[in-house]
Design an enzyme around this catalytic site. Structure first.
Site, PDB file in Angstrom:
ATOM      1  N   ASP A 135      -0.424   2.466   5.904  1.00  0.00           N
ATOM      2  CA  ASP A 135       0.975   2.529   5.471  1.00  0.00           C
ATOM      3  C   ASP A 135       1.452   3.969   5.693  1.00  0.00           C
ATOM      4  OD1 ASP A 135      -0.110   3.992   3.393  1.00  0.00           O
ATOM      5  OD2 ASP A 135       0.759   2.789   1.790  1.00  0.00           O
ATOM      6  N   HIS A 136       2.628   4.290   5.164  1.00  0.00           N
ATOM      7  CA  HIS A 136       3.179   5.636   5.360  1.00  0.00           C
ATOM      8  C   HIS A 136       2.260   6.718   4.794  1.00  0.00           C
ATOM      9  CE1 HIS A 136       4.455   4.033   1.513  1.00  0.00           C
ATOM     10  NE2 HIS A 136       4.592   5.271   1.072  1.00  0.00           N
ATOM     11  N   CYS A 138      -4.440   4.038   3.177  1.00  0.00           N
ATOM     12  CA  CYS A 138      -3.213   4.132   2.378  1.00  0.00           C
ATOM     13  C   CYS A 138      -3.386   5.339   1.468  1.00  0.00           C
ATOM     14  CB  CYS A 138      -2.917   2.836   1.624  1.00  0.00           C
ATOM     15  SG  CYS A 138      -4.094   2.383   0.344  1.00  0.00           S
ATOM     16  N   GLY A 139      -2.582   5.474   0.428  1.00  0.00           N
ATOM     17  CA  GLY A 139      -2.697   6.653  -0.416  1.00  0.00           C
ATOM     18  C   GLY A 139      -4.053   6.750  -1.093  1.00  0.00           C
ATOM     19  N   THR A 140      -4.442   5.662  -1.752  1.00  0.00           N
ATOM     20  CA  THR A 140      -5.723   5.652  -2.477  1.00  0.00           C
ATOM     21  C   THR A 140      -6.824   4.874  -1.759  1.00  0.00           C
ATOM     22  OG1 THR A 140      -5.068   3.624  -3.606  1.00  0.00           O
ATOM     23  CG2 THR A 140      -4.543   5.701  -4.723  1.00  0.00           C
ATOM     24  N   HIS A 155     -25.631  -3.624   3.488  1.00  0.00           N
ATOM     25  CA  HIS A 155     -25.915  -4.647   2.466  1.00  0.00           C
ATOM     26  C   HIS A 155     -24.822  -5.703   2.306  1.00  0.00           C
ATOM     27  CE1 HIS A 155     -29.075  -2.084   0.083  1.00  0.00           C
ATOM     28  NE2 HIS A 155     -29.369  -2.204   1.365  1.00  0.00           N
ATOM     29  N   ASN A 156     -23.572  -5.313   2.537  1.00  0.00           N
ATOM     30  CA  ASN A 156     -22.459  -6.237   2.237  1.00  0.00           C
ATOM     31  C   ASN A 156     -21.815  -6.815   3.483  1.00  0.00           C
ATOM     32  OD1 ASN A 156     -21.780  -3.570   0.099  1.00  0.00           O
ATOM     33  ND2 ASN A 156     -22.656  -5.458  -0.662  1.00  0.00           N
ATOM     34  N   HIS A 193     -29.856  -9.879   1.887  1.00  0.00           N
ATOM     35  CA  HIS A 193     -28.432  -9.515   1.820  1.00  0.00           C
ATOM     36  C   HIS A 193     -27.553 -10.611   2.435  1.00  0.00           C
ATOM     37  CE1 HIS A 193     -29.724  -5.686   0.354  1.00  0.00           C
ATOM     38  NE2 HIS A 193     -30.466  -5.489   1.428  1.00  0.00           N
TER      39      HIS A 193
HETATM   40  C1  RB5 Z   1       2.189   4.397  -1.541  1.00  0.00           C
HETATM   41  O1  RB5 Z   1       2.917   5.291  -2.300  1.00  0.00           O
HETATM   42  C2  RB5 Z   1       0.883   4.064  -2.223  1.00  0.00           C
HETATM   43  O2  RB5 Z   1       1.136   3.308  -3.363  1.00  0.00           O
HETATM   44  C3  RB5 Z   1      -0.033   3.337  -1.293  1.00  0.00           C
HETATM   45  O3  RB5 Z   1      -0.252   4.109  -0.159  1.00  0.00           O
HETATM   46  C4  RB5 Z   1      -1.414   3.013  -1.813  1.00  0.00           C
HETATM   47  O4  RB5 Z   1      -2.010   4.114  -2.401  1.00  0.00           O
HETATM   48  C5  RB5 Z   1      -1.535   1.796  -2.631  1.00  0.00           C
HETATM   49  O5  RB5 Z   1      -2.623   1.437  -3.073  1.00  0.00           O
END
Ligand code: RB5
Length: 150
Positions: free
Chosen positions: A11-12, A68-70, A101-102, A136
């Protein structure tokens, strides 16, 4: 040994990391399929989770990297897709073991959690390991059974 074809999507929030990883993957000899996004303009990560995973399910790529962010949103979305086993990693041991393993086919990375250097180590560990099978395989089979049942 022939290098794998790898799908990558973001994503962004993960866009800049995706671009950096794409470059490193190409330099390392991997074929890369970019499933978007193509800018840092705000967008919705589940759409790109699906786009990247689709490349694996359609047999165009063997494995997929999602940023993504996280890394969490991507992994939650990806794991809703039948046939996808995704995990969000921020340490190299886990990134390697989700293959061993997964039999994970998707690695999710948080661009706001890990820097580019560590992200590349995670990707290298993930792509460099092969599923060990044996006991596994039985466990992965049980995961597939959960998917069928629920
Ligand atoms: C975007 O702001 C953020 O929410 C997304 O990239 C991600 O971290 C979601 O899990």
């Amino acid at each position: 040994m022939e290098k794998k074809t790898v799908a990558i999507a973001a994503d962004h929030a993960g866009y800049a990391l995706k671009e950096a990883l794409k470059l490193r993957l190409t330099e390392a000899g991997y074929a890369v399929i970019d499933a978007g996004t193509d800018s840092d303009k705000s967008c919705d990560y589940p759409l790109y989770a699906e786009a990247g995973c689709r490349k694996v399910l359609d047999g165009e790529a063997e494995l997929c990297i999602l940023c993504c962010g996280t890394g969490a949103g991507m992994s939650i979305a990806a794991n809703k897709i039948k046939g996808i086993r995704a995990a969000c990693c921020s340490d190299v041991f886990t990134a390697r073991h989700i293959r061993l393993h997964n039999d994970a086919n998707v690695l999710c990375v948080g661009a706001r959690v890990v820097g580019e250097g560590l992200a590349w180590e995670l990707v290298s560990a993930f792509l460099g390991a092969e599923f060990e099978g044996g006991k596994h395989a039985r466990r992965v089979g049980l995961i597939t059974a959960l998917e069928e049942k629920n």
